[in-house]
Design an enzyme around this catalytic site. Structure first.
Site, PDB file in Angstrom:
ATOM      1  CG  HIS A 110      -4.388   2.068  -2.102  1.00  0.00           C
ATOM      2  ND1 HIS A 110      -4.403   2.699  -0.889  1.00  0.00           N
ATOM      3  CD2 HIS A 110      -5.671   2.064  -2.551  1.00  0.00           C
ATOM      4  CE1 HIS A 110      -5.656   3.050  -0.598  1.00  0.00           C
ATOM      5  NE2 HIS A 110      -6.446   2.688  -1.585  1.00  0.00           N
TER       6      HIS A 110
ATOM      7  CG  ASP B  77      -2.304   0.632   0.820  1.00  0.00           C
ATOM      8  OD1 ASP B  77      -2.298   1.818   0.425  1.00  0.00           O
ATOM      9  OD2 ASP B  77      -3.344  -0.038   0.914  1.00  0.00           O
TER      10      ASP B  77
ATOM     11  CD  GLU C  84     -10.077   3.700  -0.962  1.00  0.00           C
ATOM     12  OE1 GLU C  84     -11.014   4.058  -0.219  1.00  0.00           O
ATOM     13  OE2 GLU C  84      -8.974   3.300  -0.515  1.00  0.00           O
TER      14      GLU C  84
HETATM   15  C1  ACM Z   1     -11.079  -0.600   0.212  1.00  0.00           C
HETATM   16  O1  ACM Z   1     -11.635  -0.581   1.329  1.00  0.00           O
HETATM   17  N1  ACM Z   1     -10.371   0.416  -0.210  1.00  0.00           N
HETATM   18  C2  ACM Z   1     -11.182  -1.752  -0.649  1.00  0.00           C
END
Ligand code: ACM
Length: 529
Positions: free
Chosen positions: A253, A182, A315
């Protein structure tokens, strides 16, 4: 018969014992031997090691008459995948599994028939170990009974992961989804790109809580799994019939990777993330970046033999691509509509690549945006909409909507909850969740492979805090994923209380039903309600 505190609840539990025989159960003692089919040898080893340690009994192998515990596999017994039958009477205890996994689950249930001390690692002294007469027939509702563990935001040392695997197995869960990378950390050794861990596994400090203005702890954090650590974790899980699904998150991420290899990014140099939330830094869409990640995934596929490889896909802010000449050139060159199309294109670069190697791409529901890759399986997290759309389009889905599946969310309205984030997710809410949305009842329910809960660890900085957030909600979820019967929280609660004695014996620092212990609170650290 008094209700046995079995969790998850088996499909059918009847008083056991053959007609006419006594019903005082089976005592395990120094003479008790285990007789197992070759296909059940793994469970035999597991049972001897675990139960042997707790009881102090040797439980040696034995054949025929002397053996009081028998483990057999019989695919013709009509039990169904992962199903088992467990019969205990004064002659012995017999587990018949449809397959080796079924035998393992039968042995897990057998252990739950004993006092909670059967979960200790060493014997407490002279005890009587008596299994009650019983006849249990059981099989899971879903084939995917998962838990995602985020080891990127806070690293969980290997021994913590192995312990977590044992806790999953006790609950008959079978998929450990490891979120390995991440913005705030890269946790997996990649031989070809050593800086991913040399640089990407470490951050200089971490944001504390989720309040504003942001505050930081000023203390470095990090860690990673060597490839041998991963081999050990994967093998340990497999011995417990758990598949480890790796996640390497792209194209968002990814700040830790970009910190290690700035040429992967769209902007200037960055450091490994220190802040929580959605970060603007994303991967660029060059051929070199796609090649880099294919090489990463080659090593991932070497390490993780399971069918699913998760590319994340969640995201991914589009600001950097909007401002990037090379991203815009990629959109034009590929005839894509926009940046959503570019995200979809990015994910597609891995779908066919995995398929050619016999694997399947898994991603969060954002991978639907701009068009879903052909072979993709979807993790429906932003509600159930994504899962419904994917199932209707003929894709497999795993249900894990935030409202019922996010174990980082606060467990009560009390001010005492540590760093409360998200919406309220009580134990009873997890227990009452229904993984198959009504929209799929008429068509598409067969596309729901199962369900999972997600443990995001921004605010869990140690295995102790993971225990607090995970348990006993994970115990409630196990029943959602395993058991087919109608659920009543009032019926569950007394069984859960018996089950908590097992967690106590193991040393799980779960959230007490009436709220956190003082040392489980985080006074003064703000969350985000
Ligand atoms: C997530 O909670 N970003 C998959």
């Amino acid at each position: 018969m008094p209700a046995l505190p079995l969790v998850p609840l088996p499909a059918e539990t009847l008083p056991g014992g053959a007609a006419g025989r006594g019903a005082d159960g089976l005592e395990l003692d120094a003479a008790t031997r285990i007789d197992a089919d070759p296909e059940a040898a793994g469970t035999e080893r597991w049972l001897r090691a675990e139960l042997g340690a707790a009881t102090g009994l040797p439980l040696p192998p034995g054949r025929g008459e002397d053996a009081r515990l028998r483990l057999t596999v019989d695919p013709g017994a009509g039990l169904g995948p992962e199903g088992y039958r467990l019969i205990v009477d004064d002659e012995g205890a017999v587990v018949v599994g449809h397959d080796p996994a079924g035998v393992f689950y039968g042995a897990q249930t057998l252990r739950q028939l004993l006092p909670a001390a059967a979960y200790r690692r060493s014997a407490l002294g002279n005890r009587v170990w008596r299994l009650p007469d019983v006849r249990i027939t059981d099989r899971p509702r879903f084939g995917w009974r998962g838990c995602m563990l985020d080891v990127a935001r806070h690293f969980m040392p290997k021994h913590g992961v192995l312990r977590f695997i044992d806790l999953m197995a006790l609950h008959k869960l079978n998929v450990l989804h490891l979120h390995l990378t991440d913005d705030q950390g890269w946790r997996l050794e990649i031989r070809r790109y050593p800086r991913l861990t040399e640089t990407g596994a470490w951050r200089r400090e971490s944001q504390v809580g989720a309040g504003g203005p942001k505050t930081f702890d000023g203390r470095p954090h990090g860690g990673f799994y060597t490839q041998d650590d991963i081999r050990e974790i994967v093998a340990y899980a497999a011995e417990r019939h758990i598949t480890v699904v790796p996640e390497v998150d792209v194209p968002g991420h990814s700040q830790a990777a970009i910190a290690a290899y700035p040429e992967l990014g769209e902007g200037g140099p960055v450091e490994v993330g220190r802040e929580w939330g959605i970060i603007e830094t994303v991967l660029n869409t060059s051929d070199a970046t796609i090649e880099f990640y294919r090489n990463v995934f080659d090593e991932v596929m070497e390490l993780f033999p399971g069918p699913y490889i998760c590319v994340g896909g969640d995201e991914c802010p589009k600001g950097q691509w909007r401002a990037s000449a090379s991203a815009q050139a990629r959109i034009a060159e590929e005839g894509l509509q926009d940046e959503e199309g570019l995200q979809s294109w990015f994910i597609r670069q891995f779908d066919a690549y995995f398929a050619a190697k016999g694997r399947r791409l898994l991603g969060w529901d954002e991978i639907l945006e701009g068009g879903l890759a052909e072979g993709a399986t979807v993790l429906s997290w932003r509600g159930t909409k994504g899962g419904i759309a994917a199932a209707h389009a003929g894709h497999d889905v795993i249900m894990c909507p935030t409202a019922t599946s996010y174990l980082d969310y606060r467990q009560s309205e009390s001010q005492e909850e540590p760093i409360p984030v998200g919406t309220l997710l009580r134990l009873s809410d997890v227990y009452s969740a229904e993984p198959v949305p009504p929209e799929l009842e008429a068509e598409g329910a067969d596309r729901v492979l199962g369900a999972q809960v997600n443990i995001w660890t921004e605010h869990m900085d140690s295995p102790r805090t993971v225990d607090y957030m995970a348990f006993p909600r994970l115990s409630a979820f196990a029943e959602v994923a395993w058991s087919s019967h109608a659920r009543s929280f009032d019926e569950f609660l007394p069984r859960l209380k018996g089950h908590l004695e097992r967690l106590d014996a193991i040393g799980v620092e779960y959230r007490p039903l009436d709220g956190p212990h003082p040392w489980q609170q985080r006074p003064g650290v703000e969350g985000r309600a």
